[in-house]
Design an enzyme around this catalytic site. Structure first.
Site, PDB file in Angstrom:
ATOM      1  N   LYS A 145       0.815  -1.213   0.000  1.00 15.01           N
ATOM      2  CA  LYS A 145       0.000   0.000   0.000  1.00 15.01           C
ATOM      3  C   LYS A 145       0.854   1.271   0.000  1.00 15.01           C
ATOM      4  O   LYS A 145       0.570   2.211  -0.738  1.00 15.01           O
ATOM      5  CB  LYS A 145      -0.881  -0.066   1.245  1.00 15.01           C
ATOM      6  N   ARG A 164      -7.352   4.256  11.545  1.00 13.81           N
ATOM      7  CA  ARG A 164      -7.070   2.886  11.947  1.00 13.81           C
ATOM      8  C   ARG A 164      -8.172   2.358  12.872  1.00 13.81           C
ATOM      9  O   ARG A 164      -8.286   1.156  13.082  1.00 13.81           O
ATOM     10  CB  ARG A 164      -5.719   2.906  12.682  1.00 13.81           C
ATOM     11  N   ARG A 198      11.533 -13.183   2.358  1.00 18.60           N
ATOM     12  CA  ARG A 198      12.472 -12.080   2.546  1.00 18.60           C
ATOM     13  C   ARG A 198      13.549 -12.466   3.566  1.00 18.60           C
ATOM     14  O   ARG A 198      13.256 -13.057   4.590  1.00 18.60           O
ATOM     15  CB  ARG A 198      11.748 -10.837   3.088  1.00 18.60           C
ATOM     16  N   ARG A 209      14.099 -12.343   9.279  1.00 17.65           N
ATOM     17  CA  ARG A 209      13.738 -11.617  10.507  1.00 17.65           C
ATOM     18  C   ARG A 209      12.557 -12.287  11.191  1.00 17.65           C
ATOM     19  O   ARG A 209      11.673 -12.814  10.532  1.00 17.65           O
ATOM     20  CB  ARG A 209      13.342 -10.170  10.172  1.00 17.65           C
ATOM     21  N   ARG A 261       0.114 -10.762  12.650  1.00 21.93           N
ATOM     22  CA  ARG A 261      -0.090  -9.365  12.232  1.00 21.93           C
ATOM     23  C   ARG A 261      -1.359  -9.206  11.415  1.00 21.93           C
ATOM     24  O   ARG A 261      -2.096  -8.240  11.569  1.00 21.93           O
ATOM     25  CB  ARG A 261       1.095  -8.900  11.375  1.00 21.93           C
TER      26      ARG A 261
END
Ligand SMILES: [Zn+2]
Length: 213
Positions: free
Chosen positions: A13, A85, A124, A157, A168
């Site tokens: 986004k 939010r 990643r 990570r 998340r």
């Protein structure tokens, strides 16, 4: 024009918002960027916000809201990224827009497939020494786990591990579902499927806001 962009972390986004801002001249209001700018400028708001961020806490609604209100009437148009939010933020935004005789033109929701997002993000990796980024699928280090540049250890990570990504996503959905419903009830939400190349997502985004850019 005032547009709200909503989507889970990792949906691309922010990248799309920057691109849309460049092509249309609309102002990109990212709460993260705005907060960092206030902190750098050493403003009263920045100092307050820094205290919360240093403790790893969310900056309270009232601070975020007063920061957004400063820029919401920008005549170039505004792209809101990461705000509102919560429903409280959405209501407060409506109130300040109403006072300025303005409204929201469109809410674009970046919908992603959780599995696809997990696959993409969990590939990643990064060098733990020199921070060079890698992609374990498309751009892996030539020797597994070893940085091509400095010989350091290449790691995934904690944040990019599948379980963390799923957590998340759940938190995001719990938080934002009521905000989406708030705007859906007024018929202001356009859904775009945010999978595919950045170019194809940008095309869908442009169509959704009808800018023809
Ligand atoms: Zn390295």
């Amino acid at each position: 024009m005032r547009i709200i962009l909503m989507g889970p972390p990792g949906a691309g986004k922010g990248t799309q918002a920057r691109r849309l801002s460049e092509s249309t001249g609309m102002k990109h209001l990212s709460t993260g960027d705005l907060l960092r700018a206030e902190v750098t400028a050493g403003s009263e708001l920045g100092l307050l916000a820094k205290g919360f961020m240093d403790r790893g806490e969310y900056v309270p609604d009232s601070h975020i809201i007063s920061m957004i209100h400063k820029s919401i009437a920008d005549p170039a148009g505004v792209l809101l990224d990461g705000f509102p939010r919560t429903v409280v933020q959405a209501e407060s935004l409506d109130e300040s827009l109403e006072n300025a005789g303005l409204g929201i033109d469109k809410v674009v929701h970046f919908a992603v497939d959780t599995d696809e997002l997990v696959n993409r993000l969990s590939s990643r990796a990064v060098c733990s020494d020199c921070q060079t980024p890698y992609n374990l699928v498309s751009d892996a280090p030539s020797k597994e786990g070893v940085c091509d540049k400095c010989g350091g250890l290449v790691i995934v990570r904690e944040d990019d591990k599948p379980e963390a990504i799923k957590t998340r996503m759940c938190v995001y959905e719990e938080q934002t579902a009521p905000v989406l419903d708030y705007y859906r009830s007024r018929g202001e939400v356009s859904e775009i499927i945010a999978t595919g190349t950045p170019d194809s997502v940008f095309e869908k985004l442009s169509q959704a806001i009808g800018s023809g850019v």
